[in-house]
Design a protein around this motif. Structure first.
Motif, short mmCIF file in Angstrom:
data_model
loop_
_atom_site.label_atom_id
_atom_site.label_comp_id
_atom_site.label_asym_id
_atom_site.label_seq_id
_atom_site.Cartn_x
_atom_site.Cartn_y
_atom_site.Cartn_z
N LYS A 192 3.93 1.54 -1.18
CA LYS A 192 4.55 1.64 -2.50
C LYS A 192 3.59 2.27 -3.50
N SER A 193 2.34 1.85 -3.46
CA SER A 193 1.33 2.40 -4.36
C SER A 193 1.07 3.87 -4.05
N ARG A 194 0.97 4.21 -2.76
CA ARG A 194 0.70 5.58 -2.35
C ARG A 194 1.81 6.53 -2.81
N ASP A 209 7.88 1.97 -7.92
CA ASP A 209 7.84 0.69 -8.62
C ASP A 209 8.34 -0.46 -7.73
N GLY A 237 3.75 6.07 -5.40
CA GLY A 237 3.98 6.00 -6.84
C GLY A 237 5.30 5.34 -7.19
N ARG A 283 0.83 -1.21 0.00
CA ARG A 283 0.00 0.00 0.00
C ARG A 283 0.86 1.25 0.00
#
Length: 264
Positions: A201-203, A207, A205, A199
């Motif tokens: 990592k996604s927040r 890779d 941005g 989560r």
């Protein structure tokens, strides 16, 4: 002599990238004393080594048995060079000339010749955009333990050192802010569940996410660091001991680059 544009791009207050375009991958900088040939020429093999590591994403390329012989021919691969006075704006002392001042010497290497040299080493250029690497790093020094955050009170020198390492390997790095870290790192970073890291990592941005623990060891002496890419394949863990934090962070970014680069 044609002089290349030297750029370091920053995006957001907490992200740094060492790559503007592929030309950056054929470029490296070393520190020399004075802007003259007698210090420039001996610095070329070091510049070649740095450029080779960045271009391939492989910090171990310099240990190839063929590397030393290629480095002796590196002067023929230099397309251009520039100097930047590290004491720019400071007046020269009465007994000091420009020959005694430290300079950043930047080499731009010829693409065709570098590509050929890398092929002789069994390597190939890693071109195009590099993966953005988010960092979750717990630091334990002689007085405290903290997670390195973009807006944290502690660790500004460590963040700057990480940014230098990111430029060396052209790997963009992202430091999370304290608010984001507190949501995932409620305990030791080594036991953060993978779903929380995913989560984060996604927040951010990113890779890829790098988790690390940096300890000061008085008995070694120096820093002992353990790095891992927890969301990657098994075995993506490495460590280094008895070094200063600059070397530890070069090991972190270089090790991540080696494991993230495309396979042949």
């Amino acid at each position: 002599m044609k002089k290349p544009l030297l750029t370091v791009l920053s995006w957001f207050a907490f992200a740094v990238t060492g790559q503007a375009n592929d030309d950056v991958l054929y470029r490296s900088s070393v520190i020399v004393t004075g802007d003259r040939e007698e210090t420039r020429v001996p610095a070329i093999p070091e510049g070649f080594a740095l450029a080779a590591q960045k271009l391939t994403g492989n910090p171990d390329v310099v240990h190839n048995l063929t590397f030393a012989s290629l480095a002796t021919g590196a002067p023929a691969m230099v397309w251009s060079y520039t100097y930047h006075d590290r004491m720019f704006g400071r007046p020269i002392h009465d007994e000091q000339g420009t020959r005694d001042r430290p300079f950043d010497l930047t080499f731009q290497f010829d693409r065709t010749r570098m590509d050929h040299a890398m092929a002789l080493l069994g390597e190939r250029p890693w071109l195009g955009p590099r993966p953005k690497l988010a960092l979750v790093i717990e630091v334990t020094d002689m007085t405290r333990s903290y997670v390195l955050a973009a807006d944290g009170v502690h660790g500004s020198d460590l963040r700057a050192s990480f940014e230098d390492a990111s430029v060396l390997f052209a790997i963009p790095i992202i430091f999370a802010k304290e608010a984001n870290l507190s949501a995932v790192a409620q305990e030791n970073v080594d036991v953060i569940p993978h779903e929380r890291l995913a989560r984060l990592k996604s927040r951010l941005g990113a890779d890829v996410i790098l988790v690390g623990h940096l300890h000061w060891k008085t008995n070694e002496p120096g820093w002992h660091a353990v790095w891992r890419l927890p969301l990657g394949p098994e075995g993506t863990k490495w460590e280094i001991a008895g070094v200063n934090f600059d070397a530890a962070f070069r090991n972190a970014i270089g090790g991540a680059a080696k494991r993230m680069r495309p396979t042949r």
